[in-house]
Design a protein around this motif. Structure first.
Motif, mmCIF file in Angstrom:
data_model
loop_
_atom_site.group_PDB
_atom_site.id
_atom_site.type_symbol
_atom_site.label_atom_id
_atom_site.label_comp_id
_atom_site.label_asym_id
_atom_site.label_seq_id
_atom_site.Cartn_x
_atom_site.Cartn_y
_atom_site.Cartn_z
ATOM 1 N N ILE A 142 7.858 60.381 65.391
ATOM 2 C CA ILE A 142 6.435 60.178 65.661
ATOM 3 C C ILE A 142 5.765 61.451 66.169
ATOM 4 O O ILE A 142 4.591 61.708 65.888
ATOM 5 N N ASN A 143 6.511 62.283 66.921
ATOM 6 C CA ASN A 143 5.939 63.533 67.438
ATOM 7 C C ASN A 143 5.586 64.494 66.294
ATOM 8 O O ASN A 143 4.571 65.194 66.353
ATOM 9 N N ILE A 183 2.386 63.071 64.607
ATOM 10 C CA ILE A 183 1.205 63.314 65.445
ATOM 11 C C ILE A 183 0.794 64.784 65.383
ATOM 12 O O ILE A 183 -0.394 65.125 65.284
ATOM 13 N N THR A 184 1.786 65.689 65.451
ATOM 14 C CA THR A 184 1.509 67.132 65.422
ATOM 15 C C THR A 184 0.847 67.544 64.113
ATOM 16 O O THR A 184 -0.181 68.238 64.107
ATOM 17 N N THR A 223 -2.691 66.098 63.800
ATOM 18 C CA THR A 223 -3.637 66.805 64.676
ATOM 19 C C THR A 223 -4.035 68.146 64.081
ATOM 20 O O THR A 223 -5.217 68.522 64.088
#
Length: 263
Positions: A3-4, A7-8, A11
Motif C-alpha cells: 500500500i505504501n 500511495i507514493t 501522490t
C-alpha cells in the motif's frame, strides 16, 4: 507491491498531473525526478531510468488528455493554433529524432540547453496586456507559430524530451496568446506530440503495468482539478509559477551538460 508503494506513486502522479493541468506543461519535468528518487528514498520501490521514461510518457498522455477535457468549453482551446503548432511539432520532432543519430551526446544536450535558456529569458520578459484580449478575438501569425513549433520539435526530437515548457513562453511572449488559452492549447499540442512517444514506448513491450495504471488514475483525477484551479488563479501568479518551473528545468539541463562534459 504494498500500500505504501501505491500511495507514493499515486501522490507523485497527482502532484505532477495537477501542475500539468494548471500550467499546461505536461508534467514530465516534475514527475521524472520524483519517480526516479522518491520511491528509493522512502524505501518502497526502485525504477530504472528507462522504466521512468516509459511511465512518465504514459502519465503525460493522460494528464494532457484530462486537462484538455477540462478546457473543452469556454473558448480556451484555439483549434487553429493547436493544428498549426501540433503538426509542426510532430514533423520537427521526427526530423530531430532522425538527425540525433548524427550528433554527439554533448552536442545534443547543448542544443536543448540553449533552448531552455531562451525559454527562461522569454518567461521573464514583461507580458503587457495579453490577457486583456477577448479569447474569441485572438489573432496570431500562423507561419510564425508553425516555424517556432517546428524549431521546438526539432530540439525536442534531438534530445528525446517534451517541448511544452518551450512552447508556453513562445505562445505567451512571441505570439501574444492570453495565458489561459496558452495553457489549454499547450496541453492539446503536448497531447498530440505525446501520441508518438507513448506508442514508441509501449511497442518496446517493457511497460511497468501497475505503476502506469496508478499514474493513469492519478492523472485523470488531478489534471482536470488543476485545469479548473488554473481558470481561477490570477494569470500573473500562473506566469510566475511557470517561470520558476522553466528556470528549474534550465538549471537541471545545464547541470547535466556540465556533469557529462567534466566528469
Amino acid at each position: 507491491m504494498d500500500i505504501n508503494f501505491i500511495i507514493t506513486i499515486f501522490t507523485i502522479g497527482f502532484i505532477g498531473s495537477f501542475l500539468s493541468g494548471m500550467l499546461g506543461i505536461g508534467g514530465a519535468i516534475i514527475n521524472y525526478p520524483m519517480l526516479l528518487y522518491i520511491p528509493v528514498i522512502l524505501g518502497v520501490g526502485h525504477f530504472t531510468s528507462h522504466e521512468v521514461s516509459v511511465i512518465t510518457a504514459i502519465q503525460v498522455f493522460f494528464a494532457t488528455l484530462g486537462g484538455v477535457w477540462a478546457y473543452r468549453s469556454g473558448g480556451y482551446l484555439n483549434k487553429t493554433l493547436i493544428v498549426n503548432m501540433g503538426i509542426s511539432v510532430l514533423i520537427g520532432s521526427f526530423i530531430g529524432g532522425m538527425s540525433s543519430t548524427h550528433m554527439s551526446d554533448s552536442g545534443i544536450n547543448i542544443v536543448y540547453g540553449i533552448l531552455a535558456i531562451i525559454a527562461v529569458i522569454l518567461m521573464f520578459v514583461p507580458k503587457k496586456e495579453i490577457d486583456a484580449n477577448r479569447l474569441d478575438q485572438v489573432k496570431f501569425n500562423k507561419w510564425l507559430a508553425a516555424s517556432f513549433a517546428f524549431i521546438v520539435g526539432v530540439g525536442s526530437g534531438i534530445v528525446g524530451a517534451g517541448g511544452a515548457f518551450l512552447l508556453v513562453p513562445i505562445m505567451l511572449v512571441l505570439l501574444k496568446i492570453p495565458t489561459r488559452m496558452t495553457i489549454a492549447s499547450s496541453l492539446a499540442i503536448t497531447l498530440i506530440s505525446s501520441i508518438g512517444t507513448v506508442s514508441g514506448k509501449i511497442s518496446t513491450g517493457h511497460v511497468p503495468i501497475l505503476p502506469s495504471l496508478i499514474l493513469v488514475v492519478a492523472s485523470l483525477i488531478a489534471s482536470p482539478i488543476g485545469a479548473n484551479v488554473g481558470k481561477k488563479v490570477n494569470t500573473r501568479v500562473l506566469q510566475g509559477i511557470m517561470g520558476i518551473l522553466i528556470l528549474a528545468t534550465a538549471v537541471k539541463t545545464w547541470m547535466e551538460i556540465l556533469y557529462l562534459n567534466y566528469s
